[in-house]
Design a protein around this motif. Structure first.
Motif, PDB file in Angstrom:
ATOM      1  N   LEU A   1       0.832  -1.207   0.000  1.00 14.82           N
ATOM      2  CA  LEU A   1       0.000   0.000   0.000  1.00 14.82           C
ATOM      3  C   LEU A   1       0.867   1.258   0.000  1.00 14.82           C
ATOM      4  CD1 LEU A   1      -2.518  -1.221   2.709  1.00 14.82           C
ATOM      5  CD2 LEU A   1      -2.833  -1.264   0.224  1.00 14.82           C
ATOM      6  N   SER A   2       0.352   2.290  -0.600  1.00 10.37           N
ATOM      7  CA  SER A   2       1.089   3.558  -0.637  1.00 10.37           C
ATOM      8  C   SER A   2       0.926   4.297   0.686  1.00 10.37           C
ATOM      9  CB  SER A   2       0.561   4.438  -1.771  1.00 10.37           C
ATOM     10  OG  SER A   2      -0.747   4.885  -1.471  1.00 10.37           O
ATOM     11  N   THR A   3       1.848   5.190   0.938  1.00  7.26           N
ATOM     12  CA  THR A   3       1.766   6.025   2.144  1.00  7.26           C
ATOM     13  C   THR A   3       0.513   6.889   2.082  1.00  7.26           C
ATOM     14  OG1 THR A   3       4.165   6.013   2.354  1.00  7.26           O
ATOM     15  CG2 THR A   3       2.997   7.762   3.511  1.00  7.26           C
ATOM     16  N   ASN A   4       0.168   7.345   0.893  1.00  9.83           N
ATOM     17  CA  ASN A   4      -1.027   8.171   0.720  1.00  9.83           C
ATOM     18  C   ASN A   4      -2.289   7.386   1.127  1.00  9.83           C
ATOM     19  OD1 ASN A   4      -2.266  10.613  -0.065  1.00  9.83           O
ATOM     20  ND2 ASN A   4      -2.830   9.723  -2.029  1.00  9.83           N
ATOM     21  N   TYR A   5      -2.375   6.128   0.703  1.00  8.33           N
ATOM     22  CA  TYR A   5      -3.516   5.285   1.055  1.00  8.33           C
ATOM     23  C   TYR A   5      -3.589   5.078   2.574  1.00  8.33           C
ATOM     24  CZ  TYR A   5      -6.501   1.210   1.582  1.00  8.33           C
ATOM     25  OH  TYR A   5      -7.483   0.363   1.982  1.00  8.33           O
ATOM     26  N   MET A   6      -2.456   4.737   3.180  1.00  7.92           N
ATOM     27  CA  MET A   6      -2.407   4.516   4.632  1.00  7.92           C
ATOM     28  C   MET A   6      -2.810   5.786   5.383  1.00  7.92           C
ATOM     29  SD  MET A   6      -1.551   1.358   5.249  1.00  7.92           S
ATOM     30  CE  MET A   6      -0.914   1.328   6.918  1.00  7.92           C
ATOM     31  N   SER A   7      -2.349   6.906   4.864  1.00  6.05           N
ATOM     32  CA  SER A   7      -2.656   8.186   5.481  1.00  6.05           C
ATOM     33  C   SER A   7      -4.164   8.425   5.514  1.00  6.05           C
ATOM     34  CB  SER A   7      -1.947   9.298   4.702  1.00  6.05           C
ATOM     35  OG  SER A   7      -2.350  10.553   5.168  1.00  6.05           O
ATOM     36  N   LYS A   8      -4.815   8.166   4.405  1.00 13.05           N
ATOM     37  CA  LYS A   8      -6.267   8.383   4.329  1.00 13.05           C
ATOM     38  C   LYS A   8      -7.030   7.353   5.155  1.00 13.05           C
ATOM     39  CE  LYS A   8      -6.234  10.674  -0.114  1.00 13.05           C
ATOM     40  NZ  LYS A   8      -6.525  10.561  -1.545  1.00 13.05           N
ATOM     41  N   LYS A   9      -6.609   6.093   5.078  1.00 12.00           N
ATOM     42  CA  LYS A   9      -7.320   5.017   5.776  1.00 12.00           C
ATOM     43  C   LYS A   9      -7.272   5.180   7.293  1.00 12.00           C
ATOM     44  CE  LYS A   9      -7.717   0.106   6.397  1.00 12.00           C
ATOM     45  NZ  LYS A   9      -7.802  -1.145   5.751  1.00 12.00           N
ATOM     46  N   TYR A  10      -6.097   5.506   7.822  1.00 14.11           N
ATOM     47  CA  TYR A  10      -5.929   5.588   9.280  1.00 14.11           C
ATOM     48  C   TYR A  10      -5.896   7.017   9.812  1.00 14.11           C
ATOM     49  CZ  TYR A  10      -5.063   0.638   8.972  1.00 14.11           C
ATOM     50  OH  TYR A  10      -5.201  -0.707   8.736  1.00 14.11           O
ATOM     51  N   ARG A  11      -6.098   7.976   8.924  1.00 17.82           N
ATOM     52  CA  ARG A  11      -6.103   9.400   9.294  1.00 17.82           C
ATOM     53  C   ARG A  11      -4.819   9.796  10.019  1.00 17.82           C
ATOM     54  NH1 ARG A  11     -11.826   8.268  10.715  1.00 17.82           N
ATOM     55  NH2 ARG A  11     -13.060   9.107   9.023  1.00 17.82           N
ATOM     56  N   ILE A  12      -3.697   9.397   9.415  1.00 18.79           N
ATOM     57  CA  ILE A  12      -2.373   9.745   9.924  1.00 18.79           C
ATOM     58  C   ILE A  12      -1.687  10.499   8.803  1.00 18.79           C
ATOM     59  CG2 ILE A  12      -0.181   8.831  10.794  1.00 18.79           C
ATOM     60  CD1 ILE A  12      -1.705   6.189  11.374  1.00 18.79           C
ATOM     61  N   SER A  13      -1.005  11.577   9.118  1.00 18.97           N
ATOM     62  CA  SER A  13      -0.377  12.350   8.051  1.00 18.97           C
ATOM     63  C   SER A  13       0.725  11.548   7.367  1.00 18.97           C
ATOM     64  CB  SER A  13       0.201  13.659   8.606  1.00 18.97           C
ATOM     65  OG  SER A  13       1.388  13.410   9.310  1.00 18.97           O
ATOM     66  N   ARG A  14       0.941  11.844   6.094  1.00 17.56           N
ATOM     67  CA  ARG A  14       1.996  11.172   5.329  1.00 17.56           C
ATOM     68  C   ARG A  14       3.358  11.444   5.968  1.00 17.56           C
ATOM     69  NH1 ARG A  14      -0.767  13.880   1.199  1.00 17.56           N
ATOM     70  NH2 ARG A  14       1.093  15.139   0.903  1.00 17.56           N
ATOM     71  N   THR A  15       3.518  12.639   6.498  1.00 13.73           N
ATOM     72  CA  THR A  15       4.770  13.018   7.153  1.00 13.73           C
ATOM     73  C   THR A  15       5.032  12.133   8.373  1.00 13.73           C
ATOM     74  OG1 THR A  15       4.330  15.298   6.483  1.00 13.73           O
ATOM     75  CG2 THR A  15       6.025  14.972   8.154  1.00 13.73           C
ATOM     76  N   THR A  16       3.996  11.873   9.138  1.00 15.41           N
ATOM     77  CA  THR A  16       4.129  11.035  10.323  1.00 15.41           C
ATOM     78  C   THR A  16       4.544   9.615   9.935  1.00 15.41           C
ATOM     79  OG1 THR A  16       2.477  12.334  11.518  1.00 15.41           O
ATOM     80  CG2 THR A  16       2.903  10.100  12.326  1.00 15.41           C
ATOM     81  N   ILE A  17       3.914   9.065   8.917  1.00 14.37           N
ATOM     82  CA  ILE A  17       4.262   7.713   8.465  1.00 14.37           C
ATOM     83  C   ILE A  17       5.708   7.679   7.984  1.00 14.37           C
ATOM     84  CG2 ILE A  17       3.757   5.908   6.759  1.00 14.37           C
ATOM     85  CD1 ILE A  17       0.784   6.788   6.972  1.00 14.37           C
ATOM     86  N   ALA A  18       6.129   8.704   7.269  1.00 16.15           N
ATOM     87  CA  ALA A  18       7.523   8.778   6.795  1.00 16.15           C
ATOM     88  C   ALA A  18       8.493   8.854   7.976  1.00 16.15           C
ATOM     89  CB  ALA A  18       7.696   9.984   5.881  1.00 16.15           C
ATOM     90  N   LYS A  19       8.137   9.596   9.024  1.00 16.41           N
ATOM     91  CA  LYS A  19       8.981   9.676  10.225  1.00 16.41           C
ATOM     92  C   LYS A  19       9.099   8.319  10.898  1.00 16.41           C
ATOM     93  CE  LYS A  19       8.189  14.484  11.520  1.00 16.41           C
ATOM     94  NZ  LYS A  19       7.555  15.370  12.512  1.00 16.41           N
ATOM     95  N   TRP A  20       7.979   7.596  10.956  1.00 16.04           N
ATOM     96  CA  TRP A  20       8.004   6.266  11.547  1.00 16.04           C
ATOM     97  C   TRP A  20       8.960   5.370  10.784  1.00 16.04           C
ATOM     98  CZ3 TRP A  20       2.089   4.940  12.170  1.00 16.04           C
ATOM     99  CH2 TRP A  20       1.525   5.751  13.154  1.00 16.04           C
ATOM    100  N   LYS A  21       8.870   5.418   9.454  1.00 20.72           N
ATOM    101  CA  LYS A  21       9.739   4.576   8.626  1.00 20.72           C
ATOM    102  C   LYS A  21      11.205   4.893   8.892  1.00 20.72           C
ATOM    103  CE  LYS A  21       6.615   3.717   4.792  1.00 20.72           C
ATOM    104  NZ  LYS A  21       6.339   3.970   3.376  1.00 20.72           N
TER     105      LYS A  21
END
Length: 114
Positions: free
Chosen positions: A80-100
């Motif tokens: 899944l793309s970061t954009n999809y995860m962001s929308k599905k879980y309502r987490i910003s793309r920036t936050t997901i990138a920081k986690w990675k």
């Protein structure tokens, strides 16, 4: 020290909606509140929220390390793309990138095990 979410939620449900305590699914979830994900699922099940409260709560949402890694694994497993995860879980793309970036080593170790 971690708060006793089981006690907190049991008290809240007892005060606002005691008949929900009879639901076996809610009882089971109350006993097994170990991760942030568990707490969020119970909260969603017990308390219906308005769009405004969703927006306000989203700003204050925090995740524990286990939940972050679980979400990253889910993303990778399903391609899944970061954009999809962001929308599905309502987490910003920036936050997901920081986690990675933060958990890169641990995430790689987990990926190698499987």
């Amino acid at each position: 020290m971690r708060p006793n979410y089981s006690k907190i939620y049991k008290d809240m449900i007892t005060e606002h909606d005691p008949e929900k305590l009879e639901d076996p699914k809610i009882q089971r979830m109350l006993k097994n509140l170990k991760t942030t994900e568990d707490v969020l699922k119970l909260n969603e099940l017990v308390f219906k929220s308005s769009k405004e409260s969703l927006r306000n709560n989203q700003k204050l949402k925090t995740y524990d390390k286990k939940t972050m890694l679980k979400l990253l694994q889910y993303q990778q497993k399903h391609g899944l793309s970061t954009n999809y995860m962001s929308k599905k879980y309502r987490i910003s793309r920036t936050t997901i990138a920081k986690w990675k970036k933060t958990f890169e080593e641990e995430f790689q170790k987990l990926a190698e095990k499987k």
